[in-house]
Design an enzyme around this catalytic site. Structure first.
Site, mmCIF file in Angstrom:
data_model
loop_
_atom_site.group_PDB
_atom_site.id
_atom_site.type_symbol
_atom_site.label_atom_id
_atom_site.label_comp_id
_atom_site.label_asym_id
_atom_site.label_seq_id
_atom_site.Cartn_x
_atom_site.Cartn_y
_atom_site.Cartn_z
ATOM 1 N N GLU A 17 26.370 16.238 1.146
ATOM 2 C CA GLU A 17 25.952 17.150 0.070
ATOM 3 C C GLU A 17 25.142 18.307 0.655
ATOM 4 O OE1 GLU A 17 24.151 14.110 -2.351
ATOM 5 O OE2 GLU A 17 26.154 13.341 -2.824
ATOM 6 N N SER A 60 30.861 5.126 -2.560
ATOM 7 C CA SER A 60 31.224 4.211 -3.654
ATOM 8 C C SER A 60 31.176 2.745 -3.234
ATOM 9 C CB SER A 60 32.598 4.569 -4.240
ATOM 10 O OG SER A 60 32.552 5.862 -4.822
ATOM 11 N N GLY A 112 24.636 5.102 -2.586
ATOM 12 C CA GLY A 112 24.122 6.101 -3.524
ATOM 13 C C GLY A 112 23.959 5.481 -4.897
ATOM 14 N N GLY A 113 24.955 5.684 -5.759
ATOM 15 C CA GLY A 113 24.878 5.250 -7.166
ATOM 16 C C GLY A 113 24.402 3.814 -7.348
ATOM 17 N N GLY A 166 30.457 9.104 -4.619
ATOM 18 C CA GLY A 166 30.212 9.335 -6.041
ATOM 19 C C GLY A 166 31.485 9.435 -6.862
ATOM 20 N N ASN A 222 20.170 5.571 -1.006
ATOM 21 C CA ASN A 222 19.907 7.009 -1.108
ATOM 22 C C ASN A 222 19.833 7.366 -2.594
ATOM 23 O OD1 ASN A 222 19.892 9.777 -0.981
ATOM 24 N ND2 ASN A 222 21.977 9.975 -0.149
ATOM 25 N N TRP A 223 18.600 7.543 -3.072
ATOM 26 C CA TRP A 223 18.422 7.775 -4.516
ATOM 27 C C TRP A 223 18.757 9.214 -4.899
ATOM 28 C CZ3 TRP A 223 12.997 5.099 -5.667
ATOM 29 C CH2 TRP A 223 13.075 3.755 -5.283
ATOM 30 N N LYS A 224 18.926 10.072 -3.908
ATOM 31 C CA LYS A 224 19.250 11.503 -4.150
ATOM 32 C C LYS A 224 18.229 12.107 -5.130
ATOM 33 C CE LYS A 224 24.000 10.440 -3.027
ATOM 34 N NZ LYS A 224 25.420 10.680 -3.210
ATOM 35 N N HIS A 238 23.715 14.655 5.556
ATOM 36 C CA HIS A 238 24.457 14.141 4.397
ATOM 37 C C HIS A 238 25.450 15.207 3.932
ATOM 38 C CE1 HIS A 238 25.490 12.695 0.435
ATOM 39 N NE2 HIS A 238 25.104 11.507 0.853
ATOM 40 N N GLU A 276 30.606 8.414 6.070
ATOM 41 C CA GLU A 276 30.763 8.564 4.629
ATOM 42 C C GLU A 276 31.905 9.535 4.344
ATOM 43 O OE1 GLU A 276 26.907 7.635 2.402
ATOM 44 O OE2 GLU A 276 26.678 9.670 3.125
HETATM 45 P P1 PGA Z 1 27.722 6.788 -3.540
HETATM 46 O O1 PGA Z 1 26.904 7.752 -2.536
HETATM 47 O O2 PGA Z 1 27.420 5.388 -3.144
HETATM 48 O O3 PGA Z 1 27.209 7.135 -4.916
HETATM 49 O O4 PGA Z 1 29.173 7.145 -3.364
HETATM 50 C C1 PGA Z 1 26.769 7.438 -1.182
HETATM 51 C C2 PGA Z 1 25.989 8.522 -0.486
HETATM 52 O O5 PGA Z 1 26.129 9.698 -0.841
HETATM 53 O O6 PGA Z 1 25.200 8.246 0.435
#
Ligand code: PGA
Length: 250
Positions: free
Chosen positions: A96, A212, A233-234, A172, A9-11, A94, A166
């Site tokens: 966010e 993470s 994500g990251g 993050g 997930n590149w956001k 998600h 998640e």
């Molecule tokens: P993260 O994000 O790996 O940076 O914690 C995961 C996600 O939000 O899908």
């Protein structure tokens, strides 16, 4: 048998040229071909990335979709538009988007319907915030997210979904759920599916861990019987790390 998935997930990251470079590096890497890789770039790059990935095993996903069919919804993408772009996967719920756009389970259920109708595969995200875990309410919270977002589906429809657990406190932050905390919740989600549908259906649905996840912890996480991969994500913004995660199933 359920499939192993590692999804990036590149956001809201990467310029146009960086996005193209990243997907090309991923596709050129050696990875365990029993793992389904999926990239979720920002939607503006999707049509170009769709062309790049069309002849490869790397799948393209979109980070969100509208709960409506079409019409005056500025800035939104409908499931039918996504379908017309040779895309298979769409993220739904998600944390966010739940948090910043106050997205409720009821809306997510409508999005899921849009995706199922359009023959797309939802990756339905769920997970608790830290306060809920500290109160010991995390199982109840995840149960209501699963029930209200997914349990209106019939057995054939739910079998087309992927679930991502998640924990919001791990996204993050660099804090990962321990392998046993993650397994415990994945097992709980699978038991909800078995109770509502059947052991067979529950056993066929991939449940991914996100929060993470990185090359240092993915092997231990993925070794658990109910963890079928990761939503990253990251660490998905770097091809070497993303591929190392994909190669960490035992
Ligand atoms: P993260 O994000 O790996 O940076 O914690 C995961 C996600 O939000 O899908």
């Amino acid at each position: 048998m359920r499939i192993k998935i590692v999804a990036g997930n590149w956001k809201m990251n990467k310029s146009h040229s960086e996005a193209i470079e990243l997907v090309q590096k991923i596709m050129a890497s050696d990875y365990d071909n029993s793992v389904q890789l999926i990239v979720f770039p920002p939607s503006i790059y999707a049509s170009e990335i769709a062309k790049i990935t069309s002849s490869s095993a790397t799948a393209l996903g979109i980070q969100n979709c509208s709960e409506y069919d079409s019409g005056a919804y500025t800035g939104q993408l409908s499931a039918s538009m996504i379908r017309s772009m040779n895309v298979k996967y769409v993220l739904v719920g998600h944390s966010e988007i739940r948090e910043y756009f106050n997205e409720q389970n009821k809306t997510l259920a409508s999005k899921i319907n849009q995706l199922i109708t359009n023959d797309l595969t939802p990756i339905y995200c769920c997970g608790e915030v830290l306060q809920e875990r500290e109160k010991g309410n995390h199982f109840n919270l995840v149960k209501s997210q699963i029930e209200e977002g997914l349990f209106h589906l019939d057995e054939n429809q739910i079998a087309k979904c992927v679930i991502a657990y998640e924990p919001v406190w791990a996204i993050g932050t660099g804090v990962t759920a321990s392998s046993s905390q993650a397994q415990e919740m994945h097992h709980f989600i699978r038991s909800l599916l078995a109770e509502k549908y059947s052991e067979n259906v529950a056993g066929s649905i991939s449940i991914l861990y996100g929060g993470s996840c990185n090359p240092e912890n993915s092997q231990e996480l993925f070794a658990n019987p109910d963890i079928d991969g990761g939503l990253i994500g990251g660490a998905s913004l770097n091809a070497v790390d993303f591929i190392a995660i994909a190669n960490s199933f035992s």
